[in-house]
Design an enzyme around this catalytic site. Structure first.
Site, PDB file in Angstrom:
ATOM      1  N   HIS A 130      11.559  -3.503  -1.635  1.00 39.70           N
ATOM      2  CA  HIS A 130      10.193  -2.970  -1.717  1.00 39.70           C
ATOM      3  C   HIS A 130      10.124  -1.786  -2.686  1.00 39.70           C
ATOM      4  CE1 HIS A 130       8.911  -4.836   2.427  1.00 39.70           C
ATOM      5  NE2 HIS A 130       9.178  -5.737   1.497  1.00 39.70           N
ATOM      6  N   CYS A 138       5.668   2.703 -15.830  1.00 44.95           N
ATOM      7  CA  CYS A 138       4.338   2.597 -16.428  1.00 44.95           C
ATOM      8  C   CYS A 138       3.510   1.552 -15.680  1.00 44.95           C
ATOM      9  CB  CYS A 138       4.451   2.203 -17.905  1.00 44.95           C
ATOM     10  SG  CYS A 138       2.838   1.937 -18.682  1.00 44.95           S
ATOM     11  N   CYS A 170       1.915   7.959 -18.341  1.00 48.16           N
ATOM     12  CA  CYS A 170       3.084   7.431 -19.041  1.00 48.16           C
ATOM     13  C   CYS A 170       3.298   8.205 -20.340  1.00 48.16           C
ATOM     14  CB  CYS A 170       2.852   5.941 -19.345  1.00 48.16           C
ATOM     15  SG  CYS A 170       4.119   5.211 -20.380  1.00 48.16           S
ATOM     16  N   CYS A 173       2.592   5.551 -23.446  1.00 49.01           N
ATOM     17  CA  CYS A 173       1.295   4.967 -23.804  1.00 49.01           C
ATOM     18  C   CYS A 173       0.105   5.769 -23.269  1.00 49.01           C
ATOM     19  CB  CYS A 173       1.205   3.510 -23.339  1.00 49.01           C
ATOM     20  SG  CYS A 173       0.964   3.335 -21.561  1.00 49.01           S
ATOM     21  N   SER A 214      10.637  -5.245  11.583  1.00 47.42           N
ATOM     22  CA  SER A 214       9.817  -6.069  12.478  1.00 47.42           C
ATOM     23  C   SER A 214       9.808  -7.534  12.044  1.00 47.42           C
ATOM     24  CB  SER A 214       8.384  -5.541  12.480  1.00 47.42           C
ATOM     25  OG  SER A 214       7.842  -5.684  11.180  1.00 47.42           O
TER      26      SER A 214
HETATM   27 ZN   LIG Z   1       3.098   3.085 -20.646  1.00 49.46          ZN
END
Ligand SMILES: [Zn+2]
Length: 279
Positions: A130, A138, A170, A173, A214
């Site tokens: 998980h 990003c 990020c 970007c 569980s």
């Molecule tokens: Zn990015």
């Protein structure tokens, strides 16, 4: 031995002499002893304006696309709780099992709290199915880079400062980063969540310990069914009834220990330590 009866003892000794893997599968119950809530049900309510959201609504890609900063606030708050928590006897016992079994050991964990890592279990033998709150990536997947989780503490009802909001972007970007966790509306995959590695490990597993889970999510159950289908053993350690213990009760190779892992796991460490000394 308090938790391991004679039937189980004989099976564990036979398993130890073999070559198949010991796989430990852990869920939120393990970290409950470290004071970490499950963040499900009322533990995980999040209020935006006058509306309460359920964790199953907050922890989704859909919500992240709509309200990235609200999702971030919820995760910053969760991370603030997790970052203060310490591993408990159960986590440390699992680290001891890795030392005893070396490369026969694998850990598959649903927990994103980083406590296995803090307890010293190796990253290479751990599958974070998980994800983990230790890392972010990003939100637009512009690169394969991971970054550390933002390190500022964040309480409920707090507001993000402009500077904090900038830290959630990020560096490559400029779009929002996201926690490196599997959301409720996303699927398991190998790239981020070790789906294939976990299923391959299941085929090689002779003893599966399910701890504090569980069985509500499907990959842990698929792993368990795969182990049982190849004559592997299942030992469920959990103070509460759950899907794994229900399955264990119906199988010749299934065992149930109704106890806290911090109490029962040290007995497994003691037993395997004795067997190692005798070998
Ligand atoms: Zn990015």
């Amino acid at each position: 031995m308090i938790y391991i009866d004679d039937t189980l003892l004989q099976k564990l000794e036979a398993f130890y002499k073999g070559e198949r893997k010991l796989t430990v599968l852990t869920g939120a119950g393990l970290s409950a002893d470290s004071g970490i809530p499950t963040f499900r049900d009322t533990d995980g309510f999040w209020t935006v304006g006058s509306k309460n959201y359920m964790p199953e609504e907050m922890g989704t890609l859909r919500m992240f696309r709509q309200k990235p900063l609200e999702v971030w606030k919820w995760f910053l708050y969760r991370n603030t709780i997790c970052s203060k928590a310490l591993p408990n006897k159960g986590h440390f016992a699992i680290t001891e099992l890795e030392k005893l079994f070396g490369d026969r050991f694998r850990l598959i964990t649903q927990n994103v709290d980083g406590l296995h890592h803090k307890a010293g279990t190796s990253e290479k033998r751990t599958y974070l199915i998980h994800g983990t709150l230790e890392k972010v990536r990003c939100g637009e997947e512009c690169s394969k880079a991971f970054y550390p989780f933002p390190d500022f503490a964040f309480e409920k009802n707090q507001e993000l400062t402009a500077e904090q909001s900038e830290q959630l972007k990020c560096p490559q970007c400029g779009d929002y980063l996201r926690p490196h966790v599997l959301w409720f509306d996303e699927r398991y995959n190998e790239k981020h969540y070790k789906l294939d590695s976990s299923m391959r490990t299941a085929k090689e597993t002779g003893l599966l310990l399910t701890i504090g889970s569980s069985g509500a999510t499907n990959l842990p159950m698929l792993v368990t069914e795969s182990v049982l289908s190849r004559q592997g053993m299942l030992v469920d350690i959990n103070p509460n009834a759950n899907a794994f213990s229900e399955l264990a009760y119906t199988k010749k190779n299934g065992f149930v220990i109704r106890a806290k892992s911090s109490d029962a796991l040290p007995e497994f460490v003691e037993l395997f330590s004795q067997l190692k000394r005798k070998a």
